[in-house]
Structures are given as C-alpha cells and as structure tokens.
Design a protein around this motif. Structure first.
Motif, PDB file in Angstrom:
ATOM      1  N   TYR A  94      -8.254  -4.257  12.782  1.00  0.00           N
ATOM      2  CA  TYR A  94      -7.015  -5.130  12.524  1.00  0.00           C
ATOM      3  C   TYR A  94      -7.540  -6.487  12.495  1.00  0.00           C
ATOM      4  CZ  TYR A  94      -2.903  -7.237  12.593  1.00  0.00           C
ATOM      5  OH  TYR A  94      -1.494  -7.790  11.611  1.00  0.00           O
TER       6      TYR A  94
ATOM      7  N   GLY B 225      -3.749   5.996   3.882  1.00  0.00           N
ATOM      8  CA  GLY B 225      -5.504   5.559   4.008  1.00  0.00           C
ATOM      9  C   GLY B 225      -6.041   6.188   5.520  1.00  0.00           C
ATOM     10  N   ILE B 226      -5.042   5.753   6.264  1.00  0.00           N
ATOM     11  CA  ILE B 226      -6.204   5.733   7.383  1.00  0.00           C
ATOM     12  C   ILE B 226      -5.903   7.524   7.868  1.00  0.00           C
ATOM     13  CG2 ILE B 226      -5.615   3.648   7.534  1.00  0.00           C
ATOM     14  CD1 ILE B 226      -3.874   4.429  10.220  1.00  0.00           C
TER      15      ILE B 226
ATOM     16  N   SER C 235      -4.806  -6.492   7.764  1.00  0.00           N
ATOM     17  CA  SER C 235      -4.851  -4.997   7.504  1.00  0.00           C
ATOM     18  C   SER C 235      -5.375  -3.929   8.360  1.00  0.00           C
ATOM     19  CB  SER C 235      -5.614  -5.361   5.726  1.00  0.00           C
ATOM     20  OG  SER C 235      -6.705  -6.000   6.490  1.00  0.00           O
TER      21      SER C 235
ATOM     22  N   ARG D 234      -7.635  -1.167   8.823  1.00  0.00           N
ATOM     23  CA  ARG D 234      -8.986  -0.274   7.592  1.00  0.00           C
ATOM     24  C   ARG D 234      -9.832   0.300   8.800  1.00  0.00           C
ATOM     25  NH1 ARG D 234     -11.959  -3.854   3.737  1.00  0.00           N
ATOM     26  NH2 ARG D 234     -11.371  -5.723   5.309  1.00  0.00           N
TER      27      ARG D 234
ATOM     28  N   THR E 299      -1.576   2.505   3.276  1.00  0.00           N
ATOM     29  CA  THR E 299      -2.509   2.030   4.900  1.00  0.00           C
ATOM     30  C   THR E 299      -2.225   2.977   4.968  1.00  0.00           C
ATOM     31  OG1 THR E 299      -1.582  -0.533   5.383  1.00  0.00           O
ATOM     32  CG2 THR E 299      -2.679   0.789   6.919  1.00  0.00           C
TER      33      THR E 299
ATOM     34  N   VAL F 210      -4.468  -5.953   1.352  1.00  0.00           N
ATOM     35  CA  VAL F 210      -5.867  -4.470   1.079  1.00  0.00           C
ATOM     36  C   VAL F 210      -5.258  -3.464   2.052  1.00  0.00           C
ATOM     37  CG1 VAL F 210      -8.040  -3.712   1.819  1.00  0.00           C
ATOM     38  CG2 VAL F 210      -7.741  -6.495   1.761  1.00  0.00           C
TER      39      VAL F 210
ATOM     40  N   MET G 171     -13.175   2.097   9.101  1.00  0.00           N
ATOM     41  CA  MET G 171     -14.973   1.768   9.282  1.00  0.00           C
ATOM     42  C   MET G 171     -16.236   1.792  10.455  1.00  0.00           C
ATOM     43  SD  MET G 171     -14.969  -3.005   9.848  1.00  0.00           S
ATOM     44  CE  MET G 171     -13.860  -2.707   8.280  1.00  0.00           C
TER      45      MET G 171
ATOM     46  N   GLY H 211      -5.495   0.629   3.594  1.00  0.00           N
ATOM     47  CA  GLY H 211      -6.380   1.529   4.871  1.00  0.00           C
ATOM     48  C   GLY H 211      -8.118   1.942   4.202  1.00  0.00           C
ATOM     49  N   ASP H 212      -7.653   1.595   3.342  1.00  0.00           N
ATOM     50  CA  ASP H 212      -9.538   2.273   2.264  1.00  0.00           C
ATOM     51  C   ASP H 212     -10.166   1.175   1.134  1.00  0.00           C
ATOM     52  OD1 ASP H 212      -7.530   1.766   0.513  1.00  0.00           O
ATOM     53  OD2 ASP H 212      -8.244   3.969  -0.493  1.00  0.00           O
ATOM     54  N   GLY H 213      -9.766  -0.178   1.691  1.00  0.00           N
ATOM     55  CA  GLY H 213     -10.413  -1.251   2.019  1.00  0.00           C
ATOM     56  C   GLY H 213     -10.305  -1.256   0.620  1.00  0.00           C
ATOM     57  N   LYS H 214      -8.914  -0.749  -0.786  1.00  0.00           N
ATOM     58  CA  LYS H 214      -9.087  -1.747  -1.951  1.00  0.00           C
ATOM     59  C   LYS H 214      -7.430  -1.899  -1.953  1.00  0.00           C
ATOM     60  CE  LYS H 214     -12.015   3.178  -3.397  1.00  0.00           C
ATOM     61  NZ  LYS H 214     -11.400   4.431  -4.250  1.00  0.00           N
TER      62      LYS H 214
END
Length: 269
Positions: free
Chosen positions: A106, A13-14, A78, A80, A10, A221, A82, A223-226
């Motif tokens: 969050y 990813g962020i 999670s 992410r 995560t 999930v 967006m 940080g990129d949603g995957k």
C-alpha cells in the motif's frame, strides 16, 4: 482520488494473486493514515487465508477466514502486488506479505486512506451506504423517489453516498452531461424520464471506465501497476473553457459544493 472504477480495477487486478494465499505477516511502516491503523490488525490478520475480494462503494474488502480487511485508497493510495523483497519507497506504508513470496503493498503519499479489520459488514463506514450503481437496485425510479422534496443541486444529490455509492466528481460531471441535465438544477425538480436517462448514463460510464481500467488524472495506479486509460474519453471534466464536443459551444466551469463542475449551457438544462 480513486473512484469506484479505480477501486474495482484494483480489486480485479489483485484478486488472482491473493485468493487462496495465506498472510504470513503484516508489516506496518506508518500507521498514521486517515484513521490510525489499530495495533491488533497485524497479529490478527497474520496466518489467515484470503478467501476472496469484494468491493462496496469505494471500499476494497478482502475476506479472510475469520475477518474482513477493509481498505480505502483515500485521495492518492494504490495497492499493488509485488515481490516482498522489493525495496520500499518513501510512501509505502503497509505490506501484506503472502506465503508465495509476494506482498500487497500500500502506497499513499497523502495518507488519507485507511485499513480496518472487521468481524462483519455492519461497520459505521458501510452501514448507511446507498445501492451500488451497477446493481438492479439502482435505476431512474430510485433516483426520482429519493429526490422528492430535495432542494440540493442534482450533482450534489448524485454524489451523496446515501443515495448511490461510488459516483464521485468525475463521473457525476460526465453522467449529467450525457443525460443533458445541468448540475445546478434542484434534484426535486427533475422528471422521472430525465432521472431514467441519468441512471442509464451512470451505469454506462462506470461500466466503460471499469473496462478501460479506470481514470488516470493524478496519482491513480491500478493493482497491476498500470494506469487507467478512461481519462482520454472524458467529455467535460477538466475541459472548462474548451469547446463542447456535442455542440461546439464553450463549456462553463463553476464551483459547486466546493468541487469543480463543468457543463454545457446549451446541451444541459
């Protein structure tokens, strides 16, 4: 729950999406997490630039100009990136809205996560943590010395955050299997040589899990949603009653410290 590799995934990813961005405002839809989010968090964090991201154990640390935002993902959380205009879902509890039109959102169905705004790293949740497992401070000699006189089962010892951080149930099962150590063995009765193998297994597993994007079992999930993909490489966890991939014997599943433990009675002693 998200373990150390999931939190590190995560963070990675962020990180490129938040560093050098400024927080426009913090929108708290539901402050009732594991610990209620303090009312001062939103106004204090708003307006600050994000300098960088770090991880300590399973805590995600977002360094701001004057504070550090500490986030724990709890059992099902999670975080992410967006567009801030994305309609929120029912369990989207917090938005950290950035000056580029995006937000850190969050989501936490079980609400066991937490948000804290720190002025230093000297916080009660961080103060007594052990070494990072991927650092040079953690090795077999450290485990061996820390285990002297310990009667607790080695698996519980390994999962103690005062001994080493971030080795949760999944990776404790896997590391003990790789090292050939039965999880029920007394921590104080294990040799230095075997602890050296265990420390190496912990490092190898966690590094591989981070590279693969974490372990998806239920809710995680990245940080990129995957989702992460390390679950397909698990040797024992979740495989109680199945055949051992090393010796073809049957894997045994027991409860140890109120957690599921799976091991091979032939390969682990």
């Amino acid at each position: 729950m998200p373990e150390l590799p999931e939190v590190e995934t995560t963070r990675r990813g962020i990180d490129p999406h938040v560093v050098d961005r400024r927080i426009e405002h913090v929108l708290i839809r539901n402050a009732k997490l594991r610990w209620p989010i303090e009312e001062a968090l939103a106004p204090l964090a708003s307006g600050q630039r994000i300098l960088g991201t770090r991880r300590r154990a399973k805590y995600l640390l977002i360094d701001l100009e004057h504070h550090t935002l500490m986030v724990h993902l709890g059992m099902s959380g999670s975080l992410r990136v967006m567009p801030a205009s994305t309609p929120p879902l029912f369990h989207d509890h917090v938005d950290i809205v950035l000056n580029d039109g995006n937000c850190l959102r969050y989501n936490d169905p079980r609400r066991f996560g937490s948000f804290h705004l720190l002025t230093s790293d000297d916080h009660a949740l961080l103060r007594h943590l052990g070494p990072e497992p991927l650092s040079s401070d953690f090795d077999g000699a450290w485990l061996y010395q820390a285990a002297r006189g310990r009667k607790a089962a080695v698996k519980q010892f390994l999962m103690d955050g005062r001994i080493v951080v971030g080795v949760g149930n999944i990776y404790a099962n896997e590391a003990l299997f790789m090292a050939g150590i039965r999880p029920t063995r007394r921590a104080g009765n294990i040799s230095l040589q075997r602890y050296q193998r265990l420390a190496e297994a912990v490092k190898e597993l966690l590094a591989a899990a981070i590279e693969q994007g974490g372990t998806t079992l239920r809710d995680f999930v990245g940080g990129d949603g995957k989702p992460g993909y390390f679950a397909q490489k698990l040797r024992v966890y979740g495989r109680g009653g199945q055949s051992c991939r090393a010796c073809s014997g049957q894997l045994q599943e027991i409860r140890l410290g109120n957690r599921t433990s799976v091991f091979c009675t032939t390969c682990q002693r």
